[in-house]
Design an enzyme around this catalytic site. Structure first.
Site, PDB file in Angstrom:
ATOM      1  N   HIS A  97      -6.275   7.688   5.045  1.00  0.00           N
ATOM      2  CA  HIS A  97      -5.260   7.843   6.092  1.00  0.00           C
ATOM      3  C   HIS A  97      -5.784   7.119   7.333  1.00  0.00           C
ATOM      4  CE1 HIS A  97      -3.104  10.112   9.265  1.00  0.00           C
ATOM      5  NE2 HIS A  97      -2.231  10.447   8.334  1.00  0.00           N
ATOM      6  N   ASP A 108     -12.512  14.042   4.460  1.00  0.00           N
ATOM      7  CA  ASP A 108     -11.219  14.354   5.061  1.00  0.00           C
ATOM      8  C   ASP A 108     -10.504  15.294   4.089  1.00  0.00           C
ATOM      9  OD1 ASP A 108      -8.528  14.437   5.658  1.00  0.00           O
ATOM     10  OD2 ASP A 108      -8.337  12.288   6.062  1.00  0.00           O
ATOM     11  N   GLN A 130      -5.552  17.141   2.901  1.00  0.00           N
ATOM     12  CA  GLN A 130      -4.627  17.401   1.793  1.00  0.00           C
ATOM     13  C   GLN A 130      -5.249  18.299   0.715  1.00  0.00           C
ATOM     14  OE1 GLN A 130      -1.525  16.690   1.868  1.00  0.00           O
ATOM     15  NE2 GLN A 130      -1.454  15.184   3.515  1.00  0.00           N
ATOM     16  N   LYS A 149      -1.102  22.087   7.590  1.00  0.00           N
ATOM     17  CA  LYS A 149      -0.831  21.720   6.188  1.00  0.00           C
ATOM     18  C   LYS A 149      -1.170  22.872   5.243  1.00  0.00           C
ATOM     19  CE  LYS A 149      -1.862  16.825   6.979  1.00  0.00           C
ATOM     20  NZ  LYS A 149      -0.551  16.202   7.156  1.00  0.00           N
ATOM     21  N   CYS A 166       1.162   6.699   7.025  1.00  0.00           N
ATOM     22  CA  CYS A 166      -0.071   6.494   7.816  1.00  0.00           C
ATOM     23  C   CYS A 166      -1.208   6.029   6.911  1.00  0.00           C
ATOM     24  CB  CYS A 166      -0.477   7.742   8.578  1.00  0.00           C
ATOM     25  SG  CYS A 166       0.780   8.320   9.711  1.00  0.00           S
TER      26      CYS A 166
HETATM   27  N1  C6P Z   1      -0.923  13.288   6.844  1.00  0.00           N
HETATM   28  C1  C6P Z   1       1.289  12.989   5.893  1.00  0.00           C
HETATM   29  O1  C6P Z   1       2.517  13.040   5.930  1.00  0.00           O
HETATM   30  P1  C6P Z   1      -3.353  15.537  11.373  1.00  0.00           P
HETATM   31  O2  C6P Z   1      -2.178  14.718  11.799  1.00  0.00           O
HETATM   32  O3  C6P Z   1      -4.528  15.341  12.275  1.00  0.00           O
HETATM   33  O4  C6P Z   1      -3.024  16.968  11.118  1.00  0.00           O
HETATM   34  O5  C6P Z   1      -3.772  14.985   9.914  1.00  0.00           O
HETATM   35  C2  C6P Z   1      -4.051  13.629   9.736  1.00  0.00           C
HETATM   36  C3  C6P Z   1      -4.316  13.349   8.306  1.00  0.00           C
HETATM   37  C4  C6P Z   1      -5.590  12.985   7.914  1.00  0.00           C
HETATM   38  N2  C6P Z   1      -5.901  12.779   6.624  1.00  0.00           N
HETATM   39  C5  C6P Z   1      -4.992  12.905   5.658  1.00  0.00           C
HETATM   40  C6  C6P Z   1      -5.391  12.675   4.230  1.00  0.00           C
HETATM   41  C7  C6P Z   1      -3.670  13.250   5.984  1.00  0.00           C
HETATM   42  O6  C6P Z   1      -2.773  13.377   5.002  1.00  0.00           O
HETATM   43  C8  C6P Z   1      -3.319  13.450   7.343  1.00  0.00           C
HETATM   44  C9  C6P Z   1      -1.904  13.762   7.727  1.00  0.00           C
HETATM   45  C10 C6P Z   1       0.480  13.568   7.042  1.00  0.00           C
HETATM   46  O7  C6P Z   1       0.695  12.500   4.933  1.00  0.00           O
HETATM   47  C11 C6P Z   1       1.003  13.125   8.364  1.00  0.00           C
HETATM   48  S1  C6P Z   1       0.733  11.418   8.669  1.00  0.00           S
END
Ligand code: C6P
Length: 432
Positions: free
Chosen positions: A149, A226, A229, A252, A390
């Site tokens: 991401h 990370d 997910q 999430k 993203c």
């Molecule tokens: N992915 C998606 O629709 P934040 O925004 O900080 O809570 O998470 C960022 C992020 C980082 N790593 C991974 C693997 C992610 O999937 C995400 C967030 C969302 O896939 C919003 S872009």
């Protein structure tokens, strides 16, 4: 009057929470009973029952989380770690209890290793800006993967630009699996940190992070995972993974937005400089010198997202009420069913066919732009995400501008998969 009505309504919702907790203690959790706990799942969108399949972007929230936040504002709202008065003590207790819940949930060794942040993005930026700045110098390398991401690419790029270091990328195959031999070859004396996603948000691939961490550790290289997910879908155990840093977002995993967690090994955190300066991260301040606070507060400058932390604690209570292995098994079943049903649709191609996959399906339809798929499905009450998610380098790797993505949680059903399939046939009928 309407205010009174709302208060009465809130009380009845509190009773629902109590019922949930009582039920959870004695009854096996079913999909139907779970759905009942998520009020938003009962609403209609565009005159159709909502089919919410955008869980990778954010999950829905159970009543127990909504109630915890409301209770905080109704009964305990106060700043934390500052006051000696009753409310401040209560709010501090609730916020710190939630930290312990996080610690136990991820099996961290101590609460000092659990740092509250705004979310995964801030957690990764924190590590890049502190550990990264301290250890990466000119000519060094940072290893990430081809399926990251943007949150796990850009902070490292910023660091590499600043330090004149190199970003190295683990490639992947056409199924969306990392090439582990290539990974091994990339690791060297120059590698100062590896940053890799546990589960890809764009492909659903579950990476063998435990194995990847062990390889890096054999060469003395720390690893950041990370986990944005992963935490909603699989049991994560910091001591078992032996990762050095692990980042995730509350929103999430059925908790509120604006809060998340950075896990860091204590011995690393203790040597890292602060991320931001301000209140709460200090022990004493004079114009000549500041003595920083102990862990974890050293990395938590300013008034935090108090209701967010408390809501995250409630989300963990909710998840603890379920058998996470049974949840993972159910989601695998849902993924398998959805994969078979979607593959039957002529002109539909699934992007990402890893052997180990979470309940995320990215797909494209011949001749139809993903945004149009999303718009027509929305008319049918079906919420999916469309775009690059993203993860633009993933799109580039597969030679596509975007995908449509259906992402499932434990509260989704096979019937909802059928509605999605019907919706996609409608898209083809209208635009094909
Ligand atoms: N992915 C998606 O629709 P934040 O925004 O900080 O809570 O998470 C960022 C992020 C980082 N790593 C991974 C693997 C992610 O999937 C995400 C967030 C969302 O896939 C919003 S872009």
């Amino acid at each position: 009057m309407s205010g009174c009505k709302k208060a009465a309504n809130w009380k009845s919702k509190m009773e629902i929470t109590a019922t949930y907790l009582a039920d959870a203690a004695k009854a096996p959790v079913t999909v139907e009973s779970c759905r009942f706990h998520f009020p938003l799942l009962r609403r209609q969108v565009n005159g159709k029952p909502l089919v919410y399949l955008d869980n990778a972007a954010t999950s829905q929230k159970p009543q127990i989380v909504i109630d915890a936040i409301m209770r905080y504002y109704h009964e305990e709202n106060s700043n934390i770690h500052r006051g000696v008065h009753y409310l401040s003590t209560k709010a501090t207790e609730a916020y710190e209890e939630a930290r312990i819940k996080v610690q136990n949930f991820i099996n961290a060794r101590s609460m000092q290793e659990v740092i509250y942040v705004r979310g995964t993005t801030e957690a990764i930026n924190l590590v890049a800006a502190t550990y990264g700045r301290m250890h990466v110098t000119a000519g060094d390398e940072v290893v990430i993967s081809a399926m990251e991401h943007h949150s796990n690419i850009v902070p490292w790029q910023l660091l590499c630009e600043e330090k004149n270091a190199q970003l190295r990328v683990i490639p992947m195959n056409d199924a969306g699996e990392l090439l582990l031999d290539e990974y091994e070859r990339l690791l060297s004396d120059k590698t100062k940190i590896v940053a890799v996603t546990h589960i890809s948000n764009a492909l659903g691939t579950i990476n063998p992070v435990k194995q990847m961490i062990a390889s890096a550790h054999r060469r003395g290289i720390p690893v950041l995972v990370d986990g944005a997910q992963a935490v909603p879908h699989i049991k994560v155990d910091m001591q078992d993974l032996d990762c050095d840093f692990y980042a995730f977002s509350s929103h999430k995993m059925f908790g509120p937005t604006g809060v998340g967690v950075l896990f860091g090994k204590r011995e690393l955190l203790e040597k890292m400089p602060p991320y931001q300066g301000g209140g709460d991260m200090i022990k004493s301040v004079t114009f000549e010198k500041t003595i920083y606070n102990d862990l974890p507060y050293r990395f938590e400058a300013g008034t935090p997202n108090i209701e967010g932390g408390i809501g995250l604690g409630a989300a963990i209570d909710y998840m603890n009420g379920m058998d996470l292995n049974a949840v993972a098994a159910y989601e695998r079943e849902l993924l398998a069913y959805a994969t078979v049903r979607l593959k039957e649709i002529p002109g539909l191609t699934i992007i990402g066919a890893a052997k180990e996959k979470a309940s995320v399906i990215s797909f494209v339809l011949d001749g139809i732009h993903p945004h149009d798929i999303g718009t027509i499905l929305d008319y049918e009450g079906i919420a999916i995400r469309t775009g690059h998610h993203c993860a633009q380098p993933v799109m580039k790797r597969f030679g596509i501008p975007a995908t449509a993505r259906a992402s499932f949680a434990f509260y989704n059903t096979k019937e909802e998969v059928d509605v999605l399939v019907k919706g996609i046939y409608k898209v083809k009928e209208v635009l094909g």
